[in-house]
Design an enzyme around this catalytic site. Structure first.
Site, mmCIF file in Angstrom:
data_model
loop_
_atom_site.group_PDB
_atom_site.id
_atom_site.type_symbol
_atom_site.label_atom_id
_atom_site.label_comp_id
_atom_site.label_asym_id
_atom_site.label_seq_id
_atom_site.Cartn_x
_atom_site.Cartn_y
_atom_site.Cartn_z
ATOM 1 N N GLU A 86 -19.467 69.239 52.740
ATOM 2 C CA GLU A 86 -18.727 70.486 52.966
ATOM 3 C C GLU A 86 -17.313 70.415 52.380
ATOM 4 O O GLU A 86 -17.116 69.862 51.298
ATOM 5 C CB GLU A 86 -18.729 70.793 54.473
ATOM 6 C CG GLU A 86 -20.144 70.961 55.015
ATOM 7 C CD GLU A 86 -20.179 71.518 56.420
ATOM 8 O OE1 GLU A 86 -20.989 71.049 57.220
ATOM 9 O OE2 GLU A 86 -19.420 72.441 56.729
ATOM 10 N N ASP A 117 -23.773 79.753 61.649
ATOM 11 C CA ASP A 117 -23.450 78.376 61.287
ATOM 12 C C ASP A 117 -22.595 77.771 62.412
ATOM 13 O O ASP A 117 -22.140 78.462 63.323
ATOM 14 C CB ASP A 117 -22.722 78.337 59.929
ATOM 15 C CG ASP A 117 -22.914 76.999 59.234
ATOM 16 O OD1 ASP A 117 -22.908 76.950 58.000
ATOM 17 O OD2 ASP A 117 -23.093 75.991 59.950
HETATM 18 C C1 GLC Z 1 -22.728 72.709 59.175
HETATM 19 C C2 GLC Z 1 -23.230 73.306 57.884
HETATM 20 C C3 GLC Z 1 -24.641 73.807 57.938
HETATM 21 C C4 GLC Z 1 -25.448 72.973 58.904
HETATM 22 C C5 GLC Z 1 -24.872 73.147 60.288
HETATM 23 C C6 GLC Z 1 -25.576 72.276 61.338
HETATM 24 O O1 GLC Z 1 -21.416 73.046 59.397
HETATM 25 O O2 GLC Z 1 -22.417 74.328 57.321
HETATM 26 O O3 GLC Z 1 -25.179 73.749 56.615
HETATM 27 O O4 GLC Z 1 -26.815 73.387 58.894
HETATM 28 O O5 GLC Z 1 -23.486 72.884 60.346
HETATM 29 O O6 GLC Z 1 -25.371 70.919 61.078
#
Ligand code: GLC
Length: 671
Positions: free
Chosen positions: A534, A336
């Site tokens: 988030e 992530d």
């Molecule tokens: C974010 C999220 C994830 C996402 C990634 C790219 O922090 O946790 O779900 O796909 O970054 O945007």
């Protein structure tokens, strides 16, 4: 002590006793988790999966090509292939020079940094990155793969149709709808030259305090499993056409099970719980043919053994022993966003622990150059075995081969074209999905459906604020920095009511002030959480879960118009179930609308009868989560159980619901 394996072969009982004592001692004394012994036999606790490759390809030929490609690569080229920067920190020439394997556009990253960048801009940038990847100095060129968060339609693209977020789709209880939405999303994504989406989120949200509850389909693992399979098949198809994309079930594993629902927090659960609840969506997604998986930010403490496994980005047991070896996942694991830095001793740019644990492609949005240098040095020092690097690169190339990326440029090859963005077909599908997602919690004095005759008053700021409908992951990351004009192909709830009745029949007062309710045949009140993503959406423990405590203006507006003898229909836009009995008591009808996306008309379809006075549609949505009775999540204190939902025909009198004294903080023994 050296083992005499000849004695073992002779089956010496005393020998087995010795080995048993040593192993038992090692397990009991060793503070390190079992996974430090290599592939742990514990992984056999996990049921086998039906992982499959949806692309009908010659596997032997693919594997031979993969081996030839990897064998011809230098160490730096291999590490470059494992690197994924954000488009705002890399140029096509960087891709060529560093043999970068992937790019992403995170929320709020667009070509030329323009929110209204058009399809042609996305295609042109895709072509430039593709051309750069095909002009590296590698003997066999590897096309770059571009990933994007298309979690409710192609949500970063100006003009796209945004579908209801997952929590609303869960209320529809309709896997076939998910397949159709997956395909519509894939068409829109491919129209912009992108071939990979970081979706679906397959968490089973266990605590509505979690800011990502709306990214979860349900608290029912069986529903999540069926949905994951369905949407992956919709997104990927047979990975042959110009309207298929790679899917990414996320995140492995258990981000919906953290203590107090804290985003990126600690999972306090047994392994059996992870298997039974949190893994369900992955079993469905692997059966659907997923070729990539995203790792979880969360950490895990096994409550059955009190073993602290730490952050999942560094957990070899979960990433390799279980997901890759036991479940047979032969695609690649992507970290992530800067996820590796959360492992003790790691930084955004340096984390051998994560690579050794099983991360194959590293989402390192900005510090990608340093990452390549540090990781290559780790291989040279022996901190990372070259075999691990070769395995990671092989997995990445395998997924690219299966996705059809080696067949040619996604920007100039076959794809649906700009007509797939915000087109009538996707809008009609989204409107249907909105209707199916709405849950009717109350409908008394036969308030609904409303007649189309007479004047209607609409109150609540959320009635005319598109971002309250679309929520997070909409053009931008948080989704709260958009205006209605940013959604040219959408309609707010107010707009949809005006389209249905005629503008002259509808008055609007955001706060309910200065109007005389008695002049109206009905009143529609909209309450809204507002957009978030988030951790920004966490309702941190011990804060109250009462909506009106967090958004007092919604209650104030309702108080100005309710109880005046005119039917009040309240619509709640929220990313989760919340404590709302005070709002429900002031309403004759109450609709949980979740985060419905750009098609507000889907709500108007269920507010009003057809012109002939008869219902054109009816409610079919049913809660996919329990709805809390009070301001604190006391075990068992549920107002409406998962599965509850009324309709015009299936009504029930719920009477006056209990409302306790407003409190700011919940006691320790809750949630
Ligand atoms: C974010 C999220 C994830 C996402 C990634 C790219 O922090 O946790 O779900 O796909 O970054 O945007």
């Amino acid at each position: 002590m050296r083992f005499d394996f000849r004695r073992l072969l002779r089956g010496g009982r005393e020998f087995l006793g010795e080995v048993g004592i040593i192993l038992l001692g090692a397990l009991l004394l060793s503070p390190a988790p079992a996974h430090s012994f290599g592939a742990s036999p514990a992984a056999s606790r996990w049921p086998l999966a039906q992982a499959r490759n949806p692309a009908a390809r010659n596997a032997a030929a693919d594997e031979a090509l993969i081996a030839r490609i990897v064998a011809g690569m230098t160490l730096e080229q291999k590490v470059g292939q494992m690197t994924q920067p954000n488009i705002w920190s890399v140029t096509p020439d960087d891709v060529r020079r560093y043999c970068l394997g992937s790019i992403l556009n995170g929320g709020g990253a667009w070509p030329g940094n323009r929110k209204d960048a058009g399809v042609a801009d996305w295609l042109a940038l895709s072509q430039r990155f593709y051309d750069a990847s095909m002009s590296t100095d590698m003997p066999v060129k590897i096309p770059i793969i571009w990933g994007t968060d298309a979690v409710h339609g192609h949500n970063n693209i100006y003009g796209a149709t945004l579908f209801p977020h997952n929590i609303g789709l869960g209320a529809a209880h309709d896997p076939a709808l998910l397949t159709r939405i997956g395909h519509a999303t894939a068409r829109a994504v491919r129209a912009t030259g992108i071939t990979w989406v970081f979706a679906p989120a397959v968490a089973v949200a266990e605590n509505p305090r979690w800011g990502r509850t709306y990214e979860s389909y349900s608290s029912d693992p069986a529903l999540v499993r069926s949905y994951a399979d369905a949407i992956v098949r919709g997104l990927q198809g047979d990975l042959k056409g110009g309207d298929d994309v790679l899917a990414t079930p996320k995140v492995w594993i258990g981000d919906g099970a953290t203590f107090h629902g804290k985003e990126q927090g600690e999972i306090r659960a047994s392994e059996a719980h992870l298997i039974r609840i949190q893994a369900a969506g992955f079993y469905g997604a692997l059966k659907g043919g997923a070729q990539t998986v995203m790792a979880s930010y969360a950490s895990w403490t096994d409550t059955a053994t009190n073993r602290p496994w730490g952050k999942t980005h560094g957990n070899r047991y979960l990433l390799t022993d279980v997901l890759k070896q036991r479940l047979g996942f032969d695609g690649f694991v992507v970290s992530d966003w800067n996820g590796i830095e959360q492992i003790p001793g790691c930084t955004k740019a340096h984390c051998p622990q994560a690579i050794n644990a099983g991360i194959d492609l590293v989402m390192v949005p900005d510090d990608w150059k340093a990452f390549i240098g540090e990781t290559a040095a780790d291989v040279r020092s022996g901190a990372i075995p070259m075999a691990r690097i070769d395995d990671a690169v092989s997995r990445i190339v395998r997924a690219k081969l299966r996705s059809g990326l080696f067949d040619g440029s996604p920007a100039t090859g076959p794809h649906p074209g700009a007509s797939a963005i915000g087109d009538a077909a996707s809008r009609a599908l989204a409107r249907e999905a909105v209707r199916k997602s709405l849950v009717l919690l109350k409908n008394e004095r036969r308030a609904l459906p409303l007649s189309r005759s007479g004047r209607v008053l609409v109150v609540g700021a959320g009635a005319d604020r598109m971002s309250d409908q679309t929520g997070g992951w909409s053009l931008t990351w948080q989704g709260n920095d958009n205006s209605n004009a940013d959604f040219p192909n959408g309609e707010t709830i107010l707009g949809a009511i005006r389209s249905t009745l005629g503008t002259g029949q509808v008055d609007y007062s955001p706060d309910g002030k200065g109007v005389d309710p008695s002049r109206y045949r009905a009143i529609v009140a909209v309450a809204a959480e507002g957009a978030y993503a988030e951790g920004d959406g966490d309702i941190g423990f011990p804060a109250t879960m009462r909506h009106s405590a967090r958004y007092p203006a919604d209650l104030a507006a309702l108080d100005r118009v309710a109880g005046k003898g005119v039917p009040v229909v309240t619509i709640l836009l929220s990313g989760r179930p919340v404590s709302a009995n005070d709002l429900i008591n002031r309403s004759d009808a109450f609709i949980a609308a979740w985060l419905p996306g750009t098609e507000g008309q889907g709500i108007a379809d269920l507010l009003f009868a057809a012109r002939n006075g008869r219902p054109a549609y009816d409610f079919s949505g049913r809660l996919s989560f329990d709805w809390p009775a009070g301001d604190c999540l006391r075990r068992g204190a549920v107002q409406f159980r998962r599965g509850y939902g009324l309709s015009y025909r299936r009504s029930a009198r719920i009477g006056r619901l209990p409302v306790g004294p407003a409190i700011a903080n919940c006691p320790p023994d809750t949630d």
